[in-house]
Write a protein that holds these residues in place. Structure first.
Motif, PDB file in Angstrom:
ATOM      1  N   ASP A  79      -7.693   6.408   2.351  1.00 40.34           N
ATOM      2  CA  ASP A  79      -7.134   6.263   0.899  1.00 40.34           C
ATOM      3  C   ASP A  79      -6.361   4.979   0.697  1.00 40.34           C
ATOM      4  OD1 ASP A  79      -8.212   8.629   0.260  1.00 40.34           O
ATOM      5  OD2 ASP A  79      -6.397   9.787   0.741  1.00 40.34           O
ATOM      6  N   ASP A  80      -6.204   4.212   1.673  1.00 43.54           N
ATOM      7  CA  ASP A  80      -5.626   2.751   1.523  1.00 43.54           C
ATOM      8  C   ASP A  80      -6.255   2.080   0.242  1.00 43.54           C
ATOM      9  OD1 ASP A  80      -3.645   0.839   2.868  1.00 43.54           O
ATOM     10  OD2 ASP A  80      -5.219  -0.343   2.275  1.00 43.54           O
ATOM     11  N   SER A 111      -2.669   5.180  -7.135  1.00 47.12           N
ATOM     12  CA  SER A 111      -2.958   6.230  -6.269  1.00 47.12           C
ATOM     13  C   SER A 111      -4.202   5.800  -5.795  1.00 47.12           C
ATOM     14  CB  SER A 111      -3.021   7.693  -7.121  1.00 47.12           C
ATOM     15  OG  SER A 111      -3.906   7.898  -8.024  1.00 47.12           O
ATOM     16  N   ALA A 112      -5.044   6.526  -4.874  1.00 51.66           N
ATOM     17  CA  ALA A 112      -6.114   6.294  -4.361  1.00 51.66           C
ATOM     18  C   ALA A 112      -7.171   6.574  -5.124  1.00 51.66           C
ATOM     19  CB  ALA A 112      -6.191   7.071  -2.783  1.00 51.66           C
ATOM     20  N   ALA A 171       1.597  -4.788  -3.929  1.00 47.69           N
ATOM     21  CA  ALA A 171       0.623  -4.281  -3.104  1.00 47.69           C
ATOM     22  C   ALA A 171      -0.491  -3.282  -3.721  1.00 47.69           C
ATOM     23  CB  ALA A 171       1.013  -3.451  -1.925  1.00 47.69           C
ATOM     24  N   ILE A 172      -0.651  -3.495  -4.850  1.00 55.56           N
ATOM     25  CA  ILE A 172      -1.399  -2.677  -5.851  1.00 55.56           C
ATOM     26  C   ILE A 172      -1.444  -1.283  -5.606  1.00 55.56           C
ATOM     27  CG2 ILE A 172      -3.919  -2.211  -6.432  1.00 55.56           C
ATOM     28  CD1 ILE A 172      -3.051  -4.998  -7.459  1.00 55.56           C
ATOM     29  N   GLY A 173      -1.253  -0.688  -4.511  1.00 56.46           N
ATOM     30  CA  GLY A 173      -0.721   0.561  -4.246  1.00 56.46           C
ATOM     31  C   GLY A 173       0.575   0.763  -4.442  1.00 56.46           C
ATOM     32  N   GLY A 174       1.161   1.892  -4.074  1.00 56.67           N
ATOM     33  CA  GLY A 174       2.733   2.173  -4.110  1.00 56.67           C
ATOM     34  C   GLY A 174       3.240   1.819  -2.591  1.00 56.67           C
ATOM     35  N   LEU A 175       4.307   1.488  -2.589  1.00 55.01           N
ATOM     36  CA  LEU A 175       5.083   1.134  -1.097  1.00 55.01           C
ATOM     37  C   LEU A 175       6.350   2.154  -1.103  1.00 55.01           C
ATOM     38  CD1 LEU A 175       5.113  -2.694  -0.995  1.00 55.01           C
ATOM     39  CD2 LEU A 175       3.509  -1.096   0.086  1.00 55.01           C
ATOM     40  N   ASN A 176       6.752   2.637  -0.067  1.00 55.25           N
ATOM     41  CA  ASN A 176       7.766   3.336   0.192  1.00 55.25           C
ATOM     42  C   ASN A 176       8.842   2.511   0.444  1.00 55.25           C
ATOM     43  OD1 ASN A 176       7.634   2.682   3.267  1.00 55.25           O
ATOM     44  ND2 ASN A 176       6.320   4.289   3.632  1.00 55.25           N
TER      45      ASN A 176
END
Length: 307
Positions: free
Chosen positions: A249-250, A212-213, A233-238
């Motif tokens: 918050d990216d 999360s951010a 992408a390190i962060g989540g993807l939809n």
């Protein structure tokens, strides 16, 4: 966008290496102290075959991205430069490899990979990013990474084989891993998501778990030099393979653009997780070297963990 904490100017106005500046000789020497068993593990996905065979589709990748291509021949039939005679009765096979790193194989993002407005990390002009390469903050500016790696095995802490596509890793998850984080560390975050590929591509493409951010900010505040993960992408993807966070918050903007913290994506962490759990360890020597692609936005890497 730069109202929150950042590393712009921290290592001088001309800096293009970002948080890798934290890897001073004494930090690297201390990282070498993590080697206690002498066991080395590769953390990369394989580059497997060419699209003339189904081989490349058997390795996790994002939908619609050009797959890595490896051409080789011992008879010259598959690739024009395949075989050369080097003496009586002797032949030599050559290779040709074509790779677009982002979303297709284990790779390291350069600081020029993403930006906002007309400025790259540290205020360098974004208009220097062109088809012939980035004039500032390219992957060739990074150099080798030799650092203390620390493993955040989130699925193990949660008691699951892998996270779900909608799971996001926050500060509380990172803290629950019980990892001591030091300045200059490489934070290696396991989601277990590559295991979803065993259920088929559609399962893997249904979204992805990730930081999360706030989880990203938690790591940035601890002065890591790189964040490495087994997702894309390190962060989540939809389900459309896009991030849901806004620009502020990216995760790529938090790490690459604001803090100069490098990203390594699409690692294979299953063997490391098993070995670390058996040994009761979370730290190891982490090594990775990007290719010296002048002005490149990324490079394939083969990260190594040495315990």
């Amino acid at each position: 966008m730069l109202d929150e904490s950042n590393n712009w100017g921290r290592w001088g106005a001309e800096d293009e290496r970002g948080a890798l500046n934290l890897l001073a000789p004494e930090v690297v020497l201390a990282a070498a102290g993590c080697v206690r068993e002498g066991r080395a593990l590769s953390l990369s996905l394989p580059i497997r075959g060419a699209t003339s065979s189904p081989a490349p589709t058997t390795v996790p990748h994002l939908r619609g991205r050009p797959l890595p291509q490896h051409f080789m021949s011992v008879d010259g039939g598959d690739y024009a430069a395949g075989t050369r005679a080097i003496g009586a009765g002797l032949k030599m096979a050559d290779d040709a490899i074509v790779v677009t790193p982002h979303g297709t194989t284990t790779h390291m993002d350069a600081l020029c990979h993403m930006w906002s407005g007309d400025e790259l990390y540290n205020g360098h002009p974004a208009d220097r990013v062109r088809s012939y390469g980035a004039g500032r903050c390219g992957i060739d500016k990074a150099g080798p990474v030799v650092a203390r790696g620390v493993l955040f095995d989130v699925p193990r802490v949660r008691g699951v084989e892998r996270l779900d596509a909608t799971d996001r890793i926050g500060p509380e998850d990172l803290e629950a891993c019980g990892v001591e984080v030091r300045a200059g560390d490489v934070a290696v975050v396991r989601t277990g998501w590559p295991l979803a590929w065993q259920e088929g591509p559609e399962a893997y493409w249904a979204g992805q778990p990730g930081l999360s951010a706030d989880g990203g900010r938690w790591l940035a505040e601890r002065d890591v030099c790189m964040v490495a993960g087994d997702n894309a992408a390190i962060g989540g993807l939809n389900e459309r393979q896009l991030a849901d966070e806004g620009l502020a918050d990216d995760l790529h903007m938090i790490f690459l653009w604001r803090h100069g913290i490098y990203l390594a994506e699409m690692l294979w962490l299953e063997e490391l997780a098993q070995v670390a759990a058996e040994a009761g360890r979370t730290d190891f020597l982490f090594m990775a070297a990007p290719l010296r692609i002048e002005g490149g936005t990324a490079s394939p890497i083969n990260p190594i963990a040495v315990l």
